[in-house]
Structures are given as structure tokens and as C-alpha cells.
Design a protein around this motif. Sequence first.
Motif, short mmCIF file in Angstrom:
data_model
loop_
_atom_site.label_atom_id
_atom_site.label_comp_id
_atom_site.label_asym_id
_atom_site.label_seq_id
_atom_site.Cartn_x
_atom_site.Cartn_y
_atom_site.Cartn_z
N ALA A 212 -54.00 -54.39 4.37
CA ALA A 212 -53.44 -53.42 5.30
C ALA A 212 -52.63 -52.34 4.59
CB ALA A 212 -52.56 -54.14 6.32
N VAL A 213 -52.54 -51.19 5.24
CA VAL A 213 -51.75 -50.09 4.71
C VAL A 213 -50.26 -50.39 4.95
CG1 VAL A 213 -51.27 -47.62 4.89
CG2 VAL A 213 -53.60 -48.46 5.22
N PRO A 214 -49.42 -50.27 3.93
CA PRO A 214 -47.98 -50.50 4.14
C PRO A 214 -47.41 -49.52 5.17
CG PRO A 214 -48.52 -50.42 1.80
CD PRO A 214 -49.74 -49.98 2.53
N ASP A 215 -46.39 -49.97 5.88
CA ASP A 215 -45.78 -49.15 6.92
C ASP A 215 -45.23 -47.83 6.38
OD1 ASP A 215 -46.38 -51.07 8.77
OD2 ASP A 215 -44.40 -52.04 8.68
N ARG A 216 -44.84 -47.82 5.12
CA ARG A 216 -44.23 -46.62 4.55
C ARG A 216 -45.25 -45.51 4.29
NH1 ARG A 216 -45.58 -46.66 -0.79
NH2 ARG A 216 -46.28 -48.68 -1.62
N LEU A 217 -46.55 -45.84 4.33
CA LEU A 217 -47.59 -44.84 4.04
C LEU A 217 -48.26 -44.38 5.32
CD1 LEU A 217 -49.44 -46.24 0.88
CD2 LEU A 217 -47.81 -44.35 0.99
N PRO A 218 -48.22 -43.10 5.63
CA PRO A 218 -48.96 -42.62 6.80
C PRO A 218 -50.46 -42.65 6.53
CG PRO A 218 -48.00 -40.78 5.60
CD PRO A 218 -47.48 -42.02 4.95
N VAL A 219 -51.24 -43.01 7.52
CA VAL A 219 -52.70 -43.04 7.39
C VAL A 219 -53.22 -41.63 7.64
CG1 VAL A 219 -54.85 -43.96 8.30
CG2 VAL A 219 -52.85 -45.45 8.06
N ARG A 220 -53.81 -41.03 6.61
CA ARG A 220 -54.32 -39.67 6.70
C ARG A 220 -55.76 -39.62 7.21
NH1 ARG A 220 -49.67 -36.85 6.55
NH2 ARG A 220 -48.45 -37.27 4.66
N GLU A 221 -56.49 -40.70 7.03
CA GLU A 221 -57.91 -40.70 7.38
C GLU A 221 -58.37 -42.13 7.60
OE1 GLU A 221 -61.67 -40.24 4.57
OE2 GLU A 221 -60.68 -38.30 4.86
N ARG A 222 -59.27 -42.33 8.56
CA ARG A 222 -59.85 -43.64 8.83
C ARG A 222 -61.37 -43.53 8.75
NH1 ARG A 222 -55.27 -43.55 12.02
NH2 ARG A 222 -54.06 -45.51 12.08
N SER A 223 -61.99 -44.43 8.01
CA SER A 223 -63.45 -44.48 7.94
C SER A 223 -63.89 -45.92 7.81
CB SER A 223 -63.98 -43.64 6.77
OG SER A 223 -63.39 -44.06 5.55
N GLY A 224 -65.17 -46.16 8.10
CA GLY A 224 -65.62 -47.54 8.16
C GLY A 224 -66.93 -47.80 7.45
N TRP A 225 -67.02 -48.99 6.88
CA TRP A 225 -68.28 -49.52 6.36
C TRP A 225 -68.92 -50.29 7.51
CZ3 TRP A 225 -70.13 -48.38 1.55
CH2 TRP A 225 -69.23 -47.86 0.62
N LEU A 226 -69.88 -49.67 8.17
CA LEU A 226 -70.49 -50.26 9.37
C LEU A 226 -71.88 -50.78 9.00
CD1 LEU A 226 -69.45 -47.57 12.01
CD2 LEU A 226 -68.11 -49.43 10.98
N PHE A 227 -72.01 -52.11 8.98
CA PHE A 227 -73.20 -52.77 8.48
C PHE A 227 -74.24 -52.98 9.57
CE2 PHE A 227 -70.41 -54.00 4.99
CZ PHE A 227 -71.27 -53.94 3.90
N ALA A 228 -75.47 -52.57 9.28
CA ALA A 228 -76.62 -52.95 10.09
C ALA A 228 -77.05 -54.36 9.68
CB ALA A 228 -77.76 -51.96 9.89
N PRO A 229 -77.89 -55.02 10.47
CA PRO A 229 -78.27 -56.41 10.14
C PRO A 229 -78.96 -56.58 8.79
CG PRO A 229 -78.78 -55.93 12.44
CD PRO A 229 -78.37 -54.63 11.81
N ASP A 230 -79.57 -55.53 8.23
CA ASP A 230 -80.27 -55.68 6.95
C ASP A 230 -79.37 -55.43 5.75
OD1 ASP A 230 -79.94 -52.94 7.02
OD2 ASP A 230 -82.08 -52.46 6.84
N GLY A 231 -78.06 -55.22 5.97
CA GLY A 231 -77.13 -55.02 4.87
C GLY A 231 -76.90 -53.57 4.49
N ARG A 232 -77.63 -52.65 5.12
CA ARG A 232 -77.35 -51.23 4.89
C ARG A 232 -76.18 -50.79 5.77
NH1 ARG A 232 -83.01 -48.25 5.60
NH2 ARG A 232 -83.12 -49.73 7.35
N VAL A 233 -75.62 -49.64 5.45
CA VAL A 233 -74.46 -49.15 6.19
C VAL A 233 -74.75 -47.76 6.74
CG1 VAL A 233 -72.79 -50.50 4.88
CG2 VAL A 233 -73.40 -48.20 4.09
N LEU A 234 -74.00 -47.41 7.77
CA LEU A 234 -74.16 -46.11 8.41
C LEU A 234 -73.49 -45.03 7.56
CD1 LEU A 234 -75.16 -44.62 10.97
CD2 LEU A 234 -72.88 -45.02 11.95
#
Length: 343
Positions: A212-234
Amino acid sequence: MPQLTDKAVPDQAAPAPAGTWMTPEAYGASRAALWTGAVVLVTDTDGRVLVQSVDYRTDRLLPGGAVDAGEAPSAAAAREVREELGVDGRYPHGLAVDWLPRDTPGFAPEMGFPGEILYVYDGGTWTPERIDAVRLPDQEITGIDFAEPADLPALMDAGDARRVLSALRARIAGGGPALLEAGRPTSPTALDRLEVLRTRRTPERGTWHPGAVPDRLPVRERSGWLFAPDGRVLLLVARATGAAHLPPPPPGAAVLGYRAVEDDGTGGGARLRAVARIAALPPAADPAYARLLATPEQVRELSDWGPAGAAELAAVHRARAGLRLPAAVRTPPAELPDGAVRW
């Protein structure tokens, strides 16, 4: 194909062969004569391309040159790298074969340029130690640089830059050598159609931190590794620029880790990465972006993540294994339809 005879001149007493028969001399004269060349595409660990400065022209070139009479193209590639950079190696894996027409710009009329078949070989990724081993000759090669792919059109002849970018996309796609005509693929992949790497990649050079991101650091950007069933990502690619990036994470995605953002006057912060398994996608929300499925390695190769990219990729594969998903086989990234998708 015209039929050949084993005699230079037909027997005068015999009837002339019918159809498209030709003498060996006539058949040989009918065949096109083309130059043959071989170049080697080398990248550094940040995905930048090795280009050479030479003493006889102002634009940059890949290592390589003419294939000598009776020489195999792969042997010519190895010889040229040895002569120009002082580095021994073998380059058996081809990335592209390009056909250059006789009216290709840049060749003086007195050269009598007949056209050329040019082989592009994969020189691999060179470590700093291998780069330090480069020894330039006393003449011809005056320096080397590693260029961001998007900068190649400004550094190279236009046709050379097209060829290099096509070959680099073929390497990332992993579908085998690309067949090119004047640098353009005859059967373009999604990476070619979207012209990825035509704009500079956004550097994300911050160190990788799991959890997790420490509370003292603001989150500038959120992105995700979104897995399809065959192991590839979006992967999202902007149609207007060819820029590739991970999508925003869906609600409920697990936090994977974060990259520290250097203080740019705003106090720094973090780029959060999440991970999730997806079984379906809604219709595309923004037609300005194409949706692709790619391997995690392909995502990294299309990004500028610096040395910490290896640590993030390792964390991604640990998360994939935890989701009981297979490791994806490298195939050309597939563009998804804009409508809803379900696996």
C-alpha cells in the motif's frame, strides 16, 4: 515461370519448344538485379535504439551495410557489427525484410541504384557492460547514441526510420519477421495500425515499492494490471498519438504496489498499481482509445519504466500466479472490439 532448357541454343533440327520457353541467357537477363543489405537493431535496457553517427552523411544509421558477393545476410550483419562497433556476436533472428524500390530517395543517379532487399536482424538488448565494450574504428563511425524510438524520424532518413520502427514493433509483437515494402508492413499488426512508439513514452522512473501507498504520499495516478483468463492484460493505446498505458483499476482491485514520484515542486507522490482478474469488459467508454490484450512483457517494452521495471514485472507475475492464471505466450497484441467483451 518460364520454362528453361538445358541447351544454350535449341537443336535446329528439332521444332522450337512451345509456350513460354526461354534460353538460360534470356531468362537470366529477365530477372531483376537488386542490392542486398543487412542491419542490426540493438536496444538498451530502457528500450532505446542504438544509432550510429558516420563521417559521410548527417543522418543516423543502424549498424550494418552491404552484403558481399557470396556472403549470407546474417554473416554480413555479424561482420558489420564487428567492423563498426568492435563487438563480436551472432544475429540469427530476423525482425524484418524490407524491399526498397529503385526510386527510393537518397541515392544519387550515378549510383544506378536498382532497388534493394534489406534484412533487419535482432541484436537484442545490450547491458551497460556490453555497451562499454564498444570500440569504434578509426574512420567511418564517429559515435553512437541510444535514441528514444519516437525520436528516430528526426534523426534518420524517413525510410530508415519507418523500417526501424516497423522492425521494433515486430520484435515486441513476437509474431515473426515482418515483410516490409519501403519500410511499411504488408500485413500490419495492431501495433503497426495504431503506430505505437511514434510519440515519446512517458518516463516512470520512480522506484518500485510493493504494498500500500503510505499515508504521507499523495496518490497522483492509479492504473491496473487487469488480467484476462489467458494471462494477458488490458492495454490502452491512444489512437491520436499511439501512446500506450495501463487502464484505471476497477472497484475492488487489489493493491499491488506503487512507484514513487519525484518531487516536481508539488511534493512528490505515488503512482499506484492495482491488480485484478477480469471476465468481461463493458463497451469502450472512450473511442479515442483502442483496447488491446498484451503480455505483461509487451506492456513493459512499450513503456519507459527504467531499472525498476524488472521489479514491477516480477511482482505482476507473482500476482498472476496467485490468481491461478497461466503465463501468457507472446503473440501479437490483439485489438478488442469497442462493444462488450466476455470470456
